[in-house]
Design an enzyme around this catalytic site. Structure first.
Site, PDB file in Angstrom:
ATOM      1  N   ASN A  21     -11.373 -15.483   1.033  1.00 45.64           N
ATOM      2  CA  ASN A  21     -12.757 -15.922   1.008  1.00 45.64           C
ATOM      3  C   ASN A  21     -13.534 -14.985   0.098  1.00 45.64           C
ATOM      4  OD1 ASN A  21     -13.524 -13.616   2.565  1.00 45.64           O
ATOM      5  ND2 ASN A  21     -13.200 -14.715   4.480  1.00 45.64           N
ATOM      6  N   ASN A  55      -8.536 -15.434  13.815  1.00 42.14           N
ATOM      7  CA  ASN A  55      -8.303 -14.942  12.464  1.00 42.14           C
ATOM      8  C   ASN A  55      -9.533 -14.207  11.936  1.00 42.14           C
ATOM      9  OD1 ASN A  55      -9.992 -16.705  10.424  1.00 42.14           O
ATOM     10  ND2 ASN A  55      -9.260 -18.085  12.031  1.00 42.14           N
ATOM     11  N   LYS A 102     -18.486   3.476  26.391  1.00 46.28           N
ATOM     12  CA  LYS A 102     -19.905   3.635  26.086  1.00 46.28           C
ATOM     13  C   LYS A 102     -20.481   2.335  25.528  1.00 46.28           C
ATOM     14  CE  LYS A 102     -21.355   7.374  24.070  1.00 46.28           C
ATOM     15  NZ  LYS A 102     -21.513   8.457  23.073  1.00 46.28           N
ATOM     16  N   TYR A 156     -10.696 -22.554   0.844  1.00 43.77           N
ATOM     17  CA  TYR A 156     -10.527 -21.157   0.458  1.00 43.77           C
ATOM     18  C   TYR A 156     -10.172 -21.053  -1.023  1.00 43.77           C
ATOM     19  CZ  TYR A 156     -10.426 -19.687   5.375  1.00 43.77           C
ATOM     20  OH  TYR A 156     -10.757 -19.424   6.679  1.00 43.77           O
ATOM     21  N   LYS A 182     -15.648 -27.926   5.477  1.00 45.72           N
ATOM     22  CA  LYS A 182     -16.284 -26.679   5.040  1.00 45.72           C
ATOM     23  C   LYS A 182     -15.471 -26.031   3.943  1.00 45.72           C
ATOM     24  CE  LYS A 182     -16.455 -22.791   7.620  1.00 45.72           C
ATOM     25  NZ  LYS A 182     -16.848 -21.945   8.767  1.00 45.72           N
ATOM     26  N   MET A 183     -16.170 -25.426   2.988  1.00 49.91           N
ATOM     27  CA  MET A 183     -15.520 -24.708   1.899  1.00 49.91           C
ATOM     28  C   MET A 183     -16.167 -23.338   1.720  1.00 49.91           C
ATOM     29  SD  MET A 183     -17.148 -26.627  -1.449  1.00 49.91           S
ATOM     30  CE  MET A 183     -16.638 -25.345  -2.602  1.00 49.91           C
ATOM     31  N   LYS A 184     -15.420 -22.448   1.077  1.00 52.35           N
ATOM     32  CA  LYS A 184     -15.899 -21.102   0.816  1.00 52.35           C
ATOM     33  C   LYS A 184     -16.699 -21.058  -0.482  1.00 52.35           C
ATOM     34  CE  LYS A 184     -13.815 -19.495   4.431  1.00 52.35           C
ATOM     35  NZ  LYS A 184     -14.605 -19.085   5.609  1.00 52.35           N
ATOM     36  N   ASP A 213     -19.751 -21.644   3.135  1.00 51.56           N
ATOM     37  CA  ASP A 213     -19.649 -20.383   3.867  1.00 51.56           C
ATOM     38  C   ASP A 213     -19.482 -19.237   2.882  1.00 51.56           C
ATOM     39  OD1 ASP A 213     -19.091 -18.288   5.577  1.00 51.56           O
ATOM     40  OD2 ASP A 213     -17.248 -19.152   6.390  1.00 51.56           O
ATOM     41  N   ALA A 214     -20.440 -18.290   2.885  1.00 51.68           N
ATOM     42  CA  ALA A 214     -20.399 -17.137   1.984  1.00 51.68           C
ATOM     43  C   ALA A 214     -19.734 -15.922   2.604  1.00 51.68           C
ATOM     44  CB  ALA A 214     -21.814 -16.773   1.540  1.00 51.68           C
ATOM     45  N   ASN A 215     -19.387 -15.980   3.873  1.00 55.39           N
ATOM     46  CA  ASN A 215     -18.686 -14.892   4.560  1.00 55.39           C
ATOM     47  C   ASN A 215     -19.379 -13.540   4.425  1.00 55.39           C
ATOM     48  OD1 ASN A 215     -16.053 -16.856   3.907  1.00 55.39           O
ATOM     49  ND2 ASN A 215     -16.017 -15.850   5.899  1.00 55.39           N
ATOM     50  N   GLU A 239     -23.777 -20.989   5.414  1.00 52.68           N
ATOM     51  CA  GLU A 239     -23.277 -20.085   6.458  1.00 52.68           C
ATOM     52  C   GLU A 239     -23.142 -18.640   6.017  1.00 52.68           C
ATOM     53  OE1 GLU A 239     -19.125 -19.489   9.031  1.00 52.68           O
ATOM     54  OE2 GLU A 239     -19.654 -21.483   8.278  1.00 52.68           O
ATOM     55  N   GLU A 265     -20.580 -15.383  13.687  1.00 54.16           N
ATOM     56  CA  GLU A 265     -19.166 -15.186  14.007  1.00 54.16           C
ATOM     57  C   GLU A 265     -18.769 -13.719  14.013  1.00 54.16           C
ATOM     58  OE1 GLU A 265     -16.292 -15.586  10.251  1.00 54.16           O
ATOM     59  OE2 GLU A 265     -17.564 -17.355  10.462  1.00 54.16           O
ATOM     60  N   ASP A 292     -17.970 -16.189  18.598  1.00 52.41           N
ATOM     61  CA  ASP A 292     -16.577 -16.507  18.928  1.00 52.41           C
ATOM     62  C   ASP A 292     -16.152 -15.639  20.107  1.00 52.41           C
ATOM     63  OD1 ASP A 292     -13.813 -16.760  19.067  1.00 52.41           O
ATOM     64  OD2 ASP A 292     -13.469 -16.434  16.935  1.00 52.41           O
ATOM     65  N   HIS A 322     -16.860 -20.060  15.860  1.00 56.94           N
ATOM     66  CA  HIS A 322     -15.815 -19.738  14.891  1.00 56.94           C
ATOM     67  C   HIS A 322     -14.477 -19.643  15.604  1.00 56.94           C
ATOM     68  CE1 HIS A 322     -13.265 -16.398  13.332  1.00 56.94           C
ATOM     69  NE2 HIS A 322     -13.514 -16.933  12.160  1.00 56.94           N
ATOM     70  N   GLU A 341     -14.928 -25.159  15.527  1.00 55.64           N
ATOM     71  CA  GLU A 341     -14.268 -25.107  14.229  1.00 55.64           C
ATOM     72  C   GLU A 341     -12.808 -25.511  14.374  1.00 55.64           C
ATOM     73  OE1 GLU A 341     -14.420 -22.085  10.439  1.00 55.64           O
ATOM     74  OE2 GLU A 341     -14.272 -21.175  12.420  1.00 55.64           O
ATOM     75  N   SER A 342     -12.213 -25.976  13.277  1.00 58.99           N
ATOM     76  CA  SER A 342     -10.797 -26.334  13.268  1.00 58.99           C
ATOM     77  C   SER A 342     -10.201 -25.937  11.927  1.00 58.99           C
ATOM     78  CB  SER A 342     -10.628 -27.839  13.491  1.00 58.99           C
ATOM     79  OG  SER A 342      -9.287 -28.237  13.310  1.00 58.99           O
TER      80      SER A 342
END
Length: 389
Positions: A21, A55, A102, A156, A182-184, A213-215, A239, A265, A292, A322, A341-342
């Protein structure tokens, strides 16, 4: 009837892939597979609960073996039971794991605890003889809905993957029943990403919607530049634009992107979720939350997160977790989340659905399998059974 945990086992397994990604590649990605073995027998077999982490975060075998599993096994078994004494109490098991920890610093620790917590809940539902989603609905006094929205995550970056391969991948998801894909983005220059987005939109047409999704790759300047480009398209969401903990960045983006955004996520506690809602400018009428449970201390903590959402005026239906695992499918079906998500082609055998479950019009229907339902996915259960034997 005796109910006790007699062993907690872990093995680290590869889920590697040449994909990447905007931030990481998956060439050395691993997951921890956990078995919580009990002394309870159902239908002639010992009840074993299973769990694994999602993941994107690596397996946590060291922490599981050195700290968290041993605390469970060293605890007084009677102090881990519910009031009736006929089942484990997940919150008491969770509390035993977190002794002498803690507050703050929710990182790898949250993944280790979340993985074991998944296995504990699987065991609890199996001992009760119920699917986890129905057990959750009963506990919360709500009606379960076994029909769950799912979307296909992919797109990806991959060596040699051009626009035709990207289009073919997305068409394949539609052919399998998905209507949101969805794509990256962020792993290529903005103009190249624009061409990728336009290629996918042309391929899916009016049959589906596209999320990007920009991660967490972008700074504010780049995030705004992408927002100005992306708002030309009818996207399902934009995202994780910037660093997960940069709430000011997330809040600033709303001025430039009126469409739905999604994040969460990589926030691993109810405290972090609360800060996102306090300071991140998230809009409960359109935005999505992706916490998640497998990465964020498990279902025990996830229920606390849902309470935080409620106090801030958010519906659980704005949560689409996620991870692509059956645990979140059960939470969605039992507690009214917006979906899950899948990963149709990735991270197997840990992703996906029980054998025979098909995606129809972007939804699946949960089968009535005891526990989380791992035994219904033959390739996954083969791995799990080997750990428990």
């Amino acid at each position: 009837m005796s109910v006790r945990i007699v062993d907690v086992r872990e093995i680290t397994k590869p889920i590697s892939s040449p994909i990447r990604n905007a931030y990481i590649d998956f060439t050395k990605m691993t997951t921890s597979l956990v078995a919580v073995v009990t002394d309870v027998v159902r239908e002639g077999k010992r009840v074993v609960g299973y769990g694994f982490n999602s993941n994107g975060r690596y397996g946590q075998g060291g922490l599981i073996r050195e700290r968290f599993a041993s605390r469970i096994l060293e605890a007084d078994p009677k102090k881990l039971l519910n009031e009736a004494g006929d089942n484990l109490d997940p919150d008491k098991v969770w509390a035993a794991m977190m002794i002498n920890e803690k507050p703050g610093g929710h990182g790898e620790r949250s993944v280790a605890v979340g993985t074991i917590d998944m296995a504990v809940w699987d065991a609890v539902a199996k001992i009760a003889g119920k699917p986890l989603f129905r057990l959750l609905a009963e506990r919360h006094g709500v009606k379960a809905n076994p029909r769950v929205f799912v979307y296909a995550a992919g797109g990806y970056y991959y060596p040699g993957k051009g626009l035709s391969m990207l289009r073919g991948e997305m068409r394949g998801y539609l052919d399998r029943g998905y209507n949101v894909v969805k794509m990256k983005i962020g792993g290529a220059p903005i103009e190249e990403d624009r061409m990728r987005i336009e290629a996918v939109l042309e391929e899916i047409g009016k049959d589906a919607q596209l999320a990007v999704d920009a991660n967490g790759r972008f700074n504010l300047e780049t995030g705004i530049a992408y927002a100005k480009m992306l708002r030309d398209y009818p996207l399902f969401w934009y995202e994780e634009v910037g660093d997960p903990l940069d709430y000011a960045l997330q809040a600033a983006l709303a001025e430039f992107y009126p469409g739905p955004m999604a994040t969460g996520e990589n926030l691993f506690s109810h405290q972090d979720a609360r800060n996102l809602l306090r300071y991140g400018g998230m809009r409960p009428d359109r935005d999505w939350l992706q916490f998640d449970c497998a990465l964020s201390y498990g279902l025990c903590e996830y229920q606390r997160t849902l309470e935080v959402l409620k106090t801030h005026g958010w519906s659980p239906s704005r949560c689409i977790p996620h991870g692509g695992h059956q645990m979140s499918l059960n939470i969605a079906a039992g507690l009214g989340l917006g979906g899950n998500e899948s990963y149709p082609d990735l991270f197997q055998p840990y992703g996906g659905f029980p054998d025979g479950v098909r995606v129809e019009n972007g939804h699946i229907t949960m089968p009535d399998l005891p526990g989380i339902g791992f035994e219904g996915k033959s390739d996954l259960y083969k791995e799990m059974k080997a750990l428990a034997e």
